[in-house]
Design a protein around this motif. Structure first.
Motif, PDB file in Angstrom:
ATOM      1  N   LEU A  96       8.101   5.026   6.054  1.00 26.92           N
ATOM      2  CA  LEU A  96       7.785   3.814   5.370  1.00 26.92           C
ATOM      3  C   LEU A  96       8.699   4.079   3.826  1.00 26.92           C
ATOM      4  CD1 LEU A  96       4.138   3.923   5.752  1.00 26.92           C
ATOM      5  CD2 LEU A  96       5.441   2.075   6.342  1.00 26.92           C
ATOM      6  N   THR A  97       8.943   2.963   3.487  1.00 25.44           N
ATOM      7  CA  THR A  97       9.599   2.686   1.976  1.00 25.44           C
ATOM      8  C   THR A  97       8.488   3.020   0.950  1.00 25.44           C
ATOM      9  OG1 THR A  97       9.453   0.465   1.866  1.00 25.44           O
ATOM     10  CG2 THR A  97      11.421   1.277   3.084  1.00 25.44           C
ATOM     11  N   ASP A  98       9.067   2.915  -0.087  1.00 23.91           N
ATOM     12  CA  ASP A  98       7.851   2.954  -1.166  1.00 23.91           C
ATOM     13  C   ASP A  98       7.025   1.904  -1.342  1.00 23.91           C
ATOM     14  OD1 ASP A  98       8.568   5.591  -2.017  1.00 23.91           O
ATOM     15  OD2 ASP A  98       9.657   4.894  -4.042  1.00 23.91           O
ATOM     16  N   GLN A  99       7.956   0.683  -1.061  1.00 26.46           N
ATOM     17  CA  GLN A  99       7.204  -0.560  -1.082  1.00 26.46           C
ATOM     18  C   GLN A  99       6.158  -0.639   0.265  1.00 26.46           C
ATOM     19  OE1 GLN A  99       9.803  -3.845  -0.748  1.00 26.46           O
ATOM     20  NE2 GLN A  99       8.067  -5.251  -0.497  1.00 26.46           N
ATOM     21  N   GLY A 100       6.573  -0.046   1.657  1.00 24.26           N
ATOM     22  CA  GLY A 100       5.793  -0.064   2.573  1.00 24.26           C
ATOM     23  C   GLY A 100       4.727   0.787   2.497  1.00 24.26           C
ATOM     24  N   GLN A 101       4.885   1.906   1.869  1.00 22.16           N
ATOM     25  CA  GLN A 101       3.543   2.936   1.576  1.00 22.16           C
ATOM     26  C   GLN A 101       2.576   2.272   0.576  1.00 22.16           C
ATOM     27  OE1 GLN A 101       3.993   6.060   3.222  1.00 22.16           O
ATOM     28  NE2 GLN A 101       2.174   6.898   2.260  1.00 22.16           N
ATOM     29  N   ALA A 102       3.129   1.401  -0.389  1.00 20.66           N
ATOM     30  CA  ALA A 102       2.120   0.770  -0.953  1.00 20.66           C
ATOM     31  C   ALA A 102       1.130  -0.374  -0.513  1.00 20.66           C
ATOM     32  CB  ALA A 102       2.730   0.557  -2.379  1.00 20.66           C
ATOM     33  N   LEU A 103       1.971  -1.070   0.582  1.00 20.26           N
ATOM     34  CA  LEU A 103       1.592  -2.104   1.183  1.00 20.26           C
ATOM     35  C   LEU A 103       0.572  -1.831   2.169  1.00 20.26           C
ATOM     36  CD1 LEU A 103       1.600  -5.079   1.290  1.00 20.26           C
ATOM     37  CD2 LEU A 103       3.381  -5.189   2.685  1.00 20.26           C
ATOM     38  N   VAL A 104       0.451  -0.692   2.980  1.00 14.91           N
ATOM     39  CA  VAL A 104      -0.328  -0.407   3.920  1.00 14.91           C
ATOM     40  C   VAL A 104      -1.686  -0.304   3.540  1.00 14.91           C
ATOM     41  CG1 VAL A 104      -1.088   1.377   5.615  1.00 14.91           C
ATOM     42  CG2 VAL A 104       1.600   0.813   5.391  1.00 14.91           C
ATOM     43  N   PRO A 105      -2.146   0.321   2.427  1.00 12.78           N
ATOM     44  CA  PRO A 105      -3.740   0.240   2.037  1.00 12.78           C
ATOM     45  C   PRO A 105      -3.966  -1.266   1.816  1.00 12.78           C
ATOM     46  CG  PRO A 105      -2.432   2.091   0.883  1.00 12.78           C
ATOM     47  CD  PRO A 105      -1.401   1.353   1.616  1.00 12.78           C
ATOM     48  N   VAL A 106      -3.220  -2.081   0.932  1.00 12.80           N
ATOM     49  CA  VAL A 106      -3.675  -3.606   0.975  1.00 12.80           C
ATOM     50  C   VAL A 106      -3.904  -3.995   2.196  1.00 12.80           C
ATOM     51  CG1 VAL A 106      -2.809  -5.624  -0.113  1.00 12.80           C
ATOM     52  CG2 VAL A 106      -2.332  -3.446  -1.247  1.00 12.80           C
ATOM     53  N   LEU A 107      -2.916  -4.060   3.191  1.00 13.83           N
ATOM     54  CA  LEU A 107      -3.164  -4.548   4.624  1.00 13.83           C
ATOM     55  C   LEU A 107      -4.179  -4.162   5.354  1.00 13.83           C
ATOM     56  CD1 LEU A 107       0.531  -4.859   5.705  1.00 13.83           C
ATOM     57  CD2 LEU A 107      -0.826  -6.319   4.448  1.00 13.83           C
ATOM     58  N   ALA A 108      -4.339  -2.858   5.057  1.00 17.56           N
ATOM     59  CA  ALA A 108      -5.715  -2.127   5.629  1.00 17.56           C
ATOM     60  C   ALA A 108      -6.934  -2.737   5.349  1.00 17.56           C
ATOM     61  CB  ALA A 108      -5.794  -0.660   5.471  1.00 17.56           C
ATOM     62  N   GLU A 109      -6.996  -2.965   3.933  1.00 15.31           N
ATOM     63  CA  GLU A 109      -8.186  -3.871   3.308  1.00 15.31           C
ATOM     64  C   GLU A 109      -8.365  -4.826   4.111  1.00 15.31           C
ATOM     65  OE1 GLU A 109     -11.706  -4.621   1.475  1.00 15.31           O
ATOM     66  OE2 GLU A 109     -10.592  -2.748   1.589  1.00 15.31           O
ATOM     67  N   LEU A 110      -7.389  -5.726   4.303  1.00 16.34           N
ATOM     68  CA  LEU A 110      -7.375  -7.207   4.910  1.00 16.34           C
ATOM     69  C   LEU A 110      -7.973  -6.810   6.419  1.00 16.34           C
ATOM     70  CD1 LEU A 110      -4.027  -8.740   3.937  1.00 16.34           C
ATOM     71  CD2 LEU A 110      -6.458  -9.180   2.981  1.00 16.34           C
ATOM     72  N   ALA A 111      -7.309  -5.697   7.151  1.00 14.00           N
ATOM     73  CA  ALA A 111      -7.932  -5.479   8.444  1.00 14.00           C
ATOM     74  C   ALA A 111      -9.647  -5.183   8.419  1.00 14.00           C
ATOM     75  CB  ALA A 111      -7.037  -4.151   8.917  1.00 14.00           C
TER      76      ALA A 111
END
Length: 150
Positions: A96-111
């Protein structure tokens, strides 16, 4: 009057309806971040250590070619990159890029919120039982994997 069953008499109909609704609502939420449900699956798999196309495909139970195409799209979005494995010239690691790494927890919260929207009325025992039934019906008889929590 006929003894022929109707559409609403079939559990498969209701399972498909539920699946479609859960997926559609989640897809709408993810679209705000320019990510699809399938791309989210790849990202969260890599986040939790499945760092090759083959490992992600096995984790998601999809074709490695499909994973490769998803990674291509995520690479174009600069959320994942491919890196050579220093231990094996044949292996390419997914990172994961830094952007991807930061985005995963945000998307996990949506899930998590999406799951709660549909399954929050079930207590933990009911939820566990539903998951066990579904796993059995889809043929997954092995011990469930541990949760993907770091």
């Amino acid at each position: 009057m006929s003894n022929t069953s109707g559409l609403h008499d079939h559990l498969g109909y209701w399972l498909r309806r539920l699946s479609d609704e859960v997926h559609s609502r989640f897809e709408t939420e993810l679209a705000r971040h320019d990510v699809t449900v399938s791309q989210w699956g790849v990202m969260v798999s890599v986040f939790h250590g499945h760092d090759t196309t083959k490992a992600v495909a096995a984790h998601m139970d999809i074709d490695p070619g499909a994973v490769s195409r998803l990674v291509d799209r995520l690479t174009a979005k600069r959320l994942i990159r491919r890196e050579p494995d220093p231990a094996s010239r044949r292996t390419v690691r997914l990172v994961l890029t830094d952007q991807g790494q930061a985005l995963v927890p945000v998307l996990a919260e949506l899930a998590d919120r999406n799951d709660h929207h549909y399954f929050g009325s079930l207590d933990s025992g009911q939820r566990r039982q539903l998951e066990q039934w579904i796993r059995r019906l889809v043929g997954e008889t092995h011990t469930p994997p541990p949760p993907d929590n770091p």
